[in-house]
Structure formats: C-alpha cells, structure tokens
Design an enzyme around this catalytic site. Structure first.
Site, PDB file in Angstrom:
ATOM      1  N   GLU A 210      56.785  39.936  43.973  1.00 31.20           N
ATOM      2  CA  GLU A 210      57.786  39.177  44.733  1.00 31.20           C
ATOM      3  C   GLU A 210      59.117  39.023  44.014  1.00 31.20           C
ATOM      4  OE1 GLU A 210      55.238  36.129  42.422  1.00 31.20           O
ATOM      5  OE2 GLU A 210      54.869  38.005  43.479  1.00 31.20           O
ATOM      6  N   HIS A 234      53.098  37.526  52.755  1.00 27.02           N
ATOM      7  CA  HIS A 234      52.741  36.874  51.485  1.00 27.02           C
ATOM      8  C   HIS A 234      53.923  36.915  50.518  1.00 27.02           C
ATOM      9  CE1 HIS A 234      50.064  35.456  48.263  1.00 27.02           C
ATOM     10  NE2 HIS A 234      50.759  36.274  47.492  1.00 27.02           N
ATOM     11  N   GLU A 235      54.526  38.098  50.379  1.00 29.84           N
ATOM     12  CA  GLU A 235      55.645  38.227  49.436  1.00 29.84           C
ATOM     13  C   GLU A 235      56.854  37.421  49.913  1.00 29.84           C
ATOM     14  OE1 GLU A 235      54.607  39.458  46.784  1.00 29.84           O
ATOM     15  OE2 GLU A 235      52.850  40.482  47.588  1.00 29.84           O
ATOM     16  N   HIS A 238      56.613  33.802  48.963  1.00 32.12           N
ATOM     17  CA  HIS A 238      56.972  33.498  47.563  1.00 32.12           C
ATOM     18  C   HIS A 238      58.443  33.104  47.421  1.00 32.12           C
ATOM     19  CE1 HIS A 238      53.531  34.055  45.028  1.00 32.12           C
ATOM     20  NE2 HIS A 238      53.255  35.261  45.505  1.00 32.12           N
ATOM     21  N   GLU A 257      50.414  30.668  43.710  1.00 37.72           N
ATOM     22  CA  GLU A 257      49.653  31.489  44.662  1.00 37.72           C
ATOM     23  C   GLU A 257      48.911  30.688  45.733  1.00 37.72           C
ATOM     24  OE1 GLU A 257      50.211  34.427  45.068  1.00 37.72           O
ATOM     25  OE2 GLU A 257      51.079  35.111  43.188  1.00 37.72           O
ATOM     26  N   ASP A 324      47.480  37.198  31.838  1.00 36.50           N
ATOM     27  CA  ASP A 324      47.235  38.168  32.901  1.00 36.50           C
ATOM     28  C   ASP A 324      45.863  38.005  33.530  1.00 36.50           C
ATOM     29  OD1 ASP A 324      49.527  39.505  33.325  1.00 36.50           O
ATOM     30  OD2 ASP A 324      48.857  41.427  32.526  1.00 36.50           O
ATOM     31  N   TYR A 332      44.435  32.086  44.114  1.00 29.87           N
ATOM     32  CA  TYR A 332      44.857  32.393  45.486  1.00 29.87           C
ATOM     33  C   TYR A 332      44.018  31.608  46.499  1.00 29.87           C
ATOM     34  CZ  TYR A 332      47.508  36.450  43.751  1.00 29.87           C
ATOM     35  OH  TYR A 332      48.400  37.261  43.109  1.00 29.87           O
TER      36      TYR A 332
END
Length: 569
Positions: A210, A234-235, A238, A257, A324, A332
């Site tokens: 994003e 979704h993006e 953001h 998220e 990460d 999510y």
C-alpha cells in the site's frame, strides 16, 4: 527529512525465514553521528550523508527473465517491515514519520516511479519526487523499469510494463474511483491526492503493497474479466488505516491490518452487499483456522500484541521475533474480529462508522499504540466505559491483545449463508460415491462471483480425495473453473488436482507456477506436491528447477526449505 544519493548497485532481496531468528549483523549497522556542538530543543539541523546502497535486502534487482516483457531489467524497493534501512539511512521504525523528496536519474529507456504526492521528469532522464505528507520510512518506495501508464479515473492511473498496460487499463478503468468515493464517505477525505497502481513483474512475491499514491500490485489480479478488482479495496483502505493512522510498533501490526480488513469489508458491503462481503469474510476466517491449525493456537505469534525484542525497529536477537514474521493471518483476521467486537459493543453501525471517522481525524499522520486506540474508543463512548466493557469476563481487551489463540468473539456472517449454502450443497453432491447428475446440472454456477466459487472449491478440497472419476467429471463440467485465468480459482483448482493426484492435469499446476511467483500461491502448491505422490514430488523438483530464477529470493528459499534443499545464505 534528509535526501540521500547513491548510484551503486543494491543487492539481494530480503530473506527472512519464517519463525526463525535472524541476527541483525548481516543487514548493516547503526549510523552514529557526532555533532560539533550541543543542540537546543526545536533547533533545525541539516545533515548530508553520502552513501551507497550495497548488499541489502530491501532493494530487489530483477533480471529480464523475471519481468513480464523479458527484455529489460527492473528494480523495486520493498520497505515493510524493516528493510528500507538497506535503501537509505533512516529511522527505520513505524513510530517516526517524515516528508521526503528524491531525485532519481535512470538510464534511457527506463522510467522511475515513487510513492510521492508529486513527480516531474527533467532532462537527462532524471525524475524529481516529493511527498508532502509525513509517512513512516517503510512506505517510501521506488521502482525503475520499462514502465508506461494509462489514465483510469479522475485521480488514478495504472502503470505497467508495455505488454501489460492494455490489460491493466481494461481491468481497472472506472473502478478505482468508485471505491475511493465510498471510502471517503465512510472514513473521511482521501488526503494523498492521486491513487495510482503499479502492476509489478510476475515475480513480485506479495499481493499488494500500500505505498501511498502508488500501490504496488501483483499482475495476478489481471484476470481479464474484472473478477478480482475488489482485491484492490484492501489496499485503498490502507489510505486511512496504516498510511494515515499507523501502528507505532510492528508488535501491534493488527492496528494496520485489522482496521484495514474492517474498512475493506465496510466498502465491500456498500458496493457489493452484505451477503457477498460475509462470504468473503468466511473465506478469511477459514484461512485463519488453517493458519492456527498449522502453527498451533498457542503459538506466540497468534496474539494481537506480539513481543518483539530487543526493539521492534531491529531484527530479532535469539530471544525475540523478526518483525516480518508478524505478517500472517492473525493481525488481519483476528484483528478484524476485535474491531468487529468493538462495533458489536456499540451496537449501531452508523455510530461505529462515525467513530472510525473521528478516530482517523484524531490520529491522522500519527503513529499510535493499541492503548491509544482503545483509550480513544472508551473516551468516545463514555457510556461503554462506564459499563466496564473493557473487562467483560472472557472478552477483556487485555485478553484480546495478549492471549494467543482463536478470537473470543466472531462477527455474524449469516447474511452470507444464502451464497454459502448452495456452494456447500454442490460440493456435497460432487463428493458422493454415485454422482447425482440431475441434481448437479440443476445448479447454475455461471452467475457465481469469485468468492462463491472459491468457497465451493475450498469445500471440494476439504472433501478430497473424491471418489474415483469425480474430479475428471467436475473438470469437464465446469471449464469456468478448470480453465479459469483467475488466480484465486487457479490456486484452488491446482490444489484439488494435487490432492486427488489427477496426473492428467499436472500441466495446469506447472503452467500456474511458471506464470507467477506470488508467495501466497506458490508455497501452498509446493507443500501439496511435496506431501503427495512420487509423481507429484517429481513435478515439484522439475518445476522449481525451471522457475527458480524467476522467483524472489525469499520465495526461492521458502520453497527450498519445503523441498529439503540447501537454503541460500
């Protein structure tokens, strides 16, 4: 903000390995600057750093064969979570935000694009970018390649390699603006100016990133029939949750998220209705179930607040977690359940929508913690604070944040049952010993949208292996599925082919893995092949040796681990 300039080659893409500790030493070291005299608070300071980006994980260099056009090399940066430190000197933590500007000179025949509010091409193939809004370092992104653009809306264009641009324009013309307008109605003004999309080369390992003003998207979303355009919601979401209001630490990634999943599903409900949105949410819940079953519910990463040591701006020490690794289904989907629980406590959708707008307005351009979020929620709804909703037994806010495992509250997805039930019943029919073709032929799937088909295929996969001959019949009956170019359907069909050891359609598995390198599609198929028959294992080895050079180094290493091969250091 400090400008840096470097024209040296930057090296290997990032290579964290799932759930493993990484010493930080191989990713550089802290830069300490001694100042000639002490500074007073509020004093402005300009520091010029001359540096070269060398062997670092945040800058990905692609050979021509890793691109769609196969003619020219390509480079892009991927900053999330803590990789932009290998691209330029920065405070590489989401808790710090700044504006930036950049001057990028590239060879003739190449174009540079960045996540910036303005850009200008000057002479000598030099591009000047400015981001006028403060953003965290992980959202600064650069891509350079044989890239062209096409307008698809009043504030949107698509960028792609020349061989993909027509497909991208056809797929997204007019759709982005509709999603943006609904997002603005729900969450407040879109503050970033343009919303452009860059379709990445097929080796791009993620679904989307994003980066503000310029979302990076996998070309897998170019299905040819607009059947996956809703993934971009979704993006877009953001733009408010993550980019505007940001988690201050990667240990609370759910603030980015979980809220974005909730926002995505609010926009989707407005555009497609609650039945379809609940069906999509049910597929998300199934992914969370799969994830928790494979890691174990009590895995420490299955909490919303993950402990990252020695500090989440760094890679882990042996005692900590690589930031990460917080990238999994929990922030999510469990995060979505927590935000849904907050909405359930309010009990009125329009009041909760108003809260979300107030939340964005209160914390825009800031980095915040879960305590900030929940404190504001109780302050906004004093009657709920008075009732002590943060400490209801079994549903305590503290339990949501700090206890691993399945969400203690699940939102009601029953509006989706009108779409789920026919899919479940059809899967039952196909799993039967004697096929009732009359009942099967009475169900018309031609009008089913992507997630209803995905839900059907997930059910077929759960019931696999099917009685002998059933999958072959299913394949012939539904070319809409077995010959689809929709990546979500291709993934499920390939999984069904492997679970049923249907060697006649192994070529579809091979073709799909040759066509793209997205991690979410690639790893499950290699796991399925490696857990299958001898011929499936041979297919895995043959396909990997043919496609390894096209894959991102991370994905190569993950596949090597699955296949028991030596991982590149």
């Amino acid at each position: 903000p400090a400008d840096g300039a470097g024209d040296g080659p930057a090296g290997n893409p990032r290579q964290p390995l799932a759930f493993e500790s990484h010493p930080f030493t191989s990713y550089g070291s802290a830069l300490h600057i001694d100042l000639p005299q002490p500074l007073r608070a509020g004093q402005l300071l300009t520091i010029e750093i001359d540096y070269e980006a060398g062997e670092g994980p945040g800058v990905c260099w692609l050979a021509p064969e890793q691109t769609a056009g196969k003619q020219k090399p390509y480079m892009y940066t991927q900053g999330q979570a803590v990789l932009n430190r290998s691209f330029f000197p920065c405070f590489d933590t989401p808790s710090v935000k700044s504006t930036y500007s950049a001057t990028v000179k590239v060879p003739e025949g190449f174009t540079a694009v960045m996540s910036a509010t303005s850009w200008e091409k000057q002479k000598d193939n030099t591009f000047v970018f400015k981001m006028s809004q403060p953003i965290p370092s992980y959202l600064i992104a650069l891509a350079v390649g044989d890239i062209v653009s096409a307008e698809v809306g009043p504030r949107s264009r698509v960028w792609a390699e020349p061989c993909l641009i027509e497909a991208a324009k056809k797929e997204y013309d007019g759709v982005i603006e509709e999603f943006l307008v609904v997002g603005e109605k729900l969450f407040g003004p879109y503050v970033w100016g343009r919303y452009d999309i860059l379709f990445m080369p097929p080796s791009f390992p993620f679904g989307g990133m994003e980066n503000p003003c310029l979302t990076f998207l996998t070309p897998c979303l170019l299905a040819g029939d607009r059947s996956l355009v809703d993934v971009v919601i979704h993006e877009i979401s953001h733009s408010w949750f993550g980019n505007l209001v940001t988690n201050a630490t990667w240990g609370e990634f759910w603030l980015n998220e979980g809220f974005t999943m909730y926002a995505q599903r609010r926009i989707s409900t407005q555009v497609y209705g609650s039945a379809y949105t609940c069906l999509e949410a049910a597929t998300g819940r199934a992914l969370l179930r799969q994830h928790m079953d494979s890691t174990g519910e009590q895995h420490p990463l299955n909490r919303l607040r993950v402990v990252i040591e020695p500090g989440d701006c760094c890679w882990s020490s042996p005692a900590g977690v690589n930031p990460d690794d917080t990238y999994n289904e929990t922030p999510y989907e469990k995060g979505f359940c927590f935000v849904s629980y907050l909405a359930h406590l309010v009990g009125d959708q329009s009041k909760f929508d108003a809260f979300l707008q107030a939340y964005v307005n209160r914390f825009k351009f800031q980095s915040i913690t879960a305590d900030d979020t929940l404190g504001f929620f109780l302050e906004y709804f004093p009657e709920l604070k008075e009732k002590g909703v943060d400490s209801i037994p079994g549903l305590e806010f503290d339990r949501w944040l700090n206890t691993p495992g399945w969400p203690p509250f699940l939102p009601d997805l029953s509006p989706g049952e009108q779409l789920m039930r026919p899919a479940e019943e059809l899967a039952e029919l196909w799993a039967a010993d004697g096929l009732n073709m009359e009942a099967i032929e009475a169900v018309d799937i031609m009008a089913w949208r992507t997630y209803q088909l995905v839900y059907f295929l997930d059910k077929v996969l759960q019931k696999s292996p099917l009685p002998e001959g059933n999958v072959e019949r299913l394949s012939k009956m539904y070319p809409k599925i077995s010959k689809s170019q929709n990546a979500e359907l291709r993934l499920r069909w390939c999984q069904i082919v492997l679970k049923n050891n249907l060697e006649a359609e192994y070529s579809k598995v091979k073709d799909f893995l040759h066509s793209q390198g997205k991690q979410k599609y690639t790893l499950p198929l290699y796991r399925a092949m490696w857990g299958g028959s001898e011929s499936a294992r041979a297919l895995a080895m043959e396909t990997f040796s043919a496609t390894a050079s096209q894959l991102h180094i991370n994905v190569q290493n993950y596949v090597k681990k699955i296949l028991g091969l030596e991982v590149t250091g």
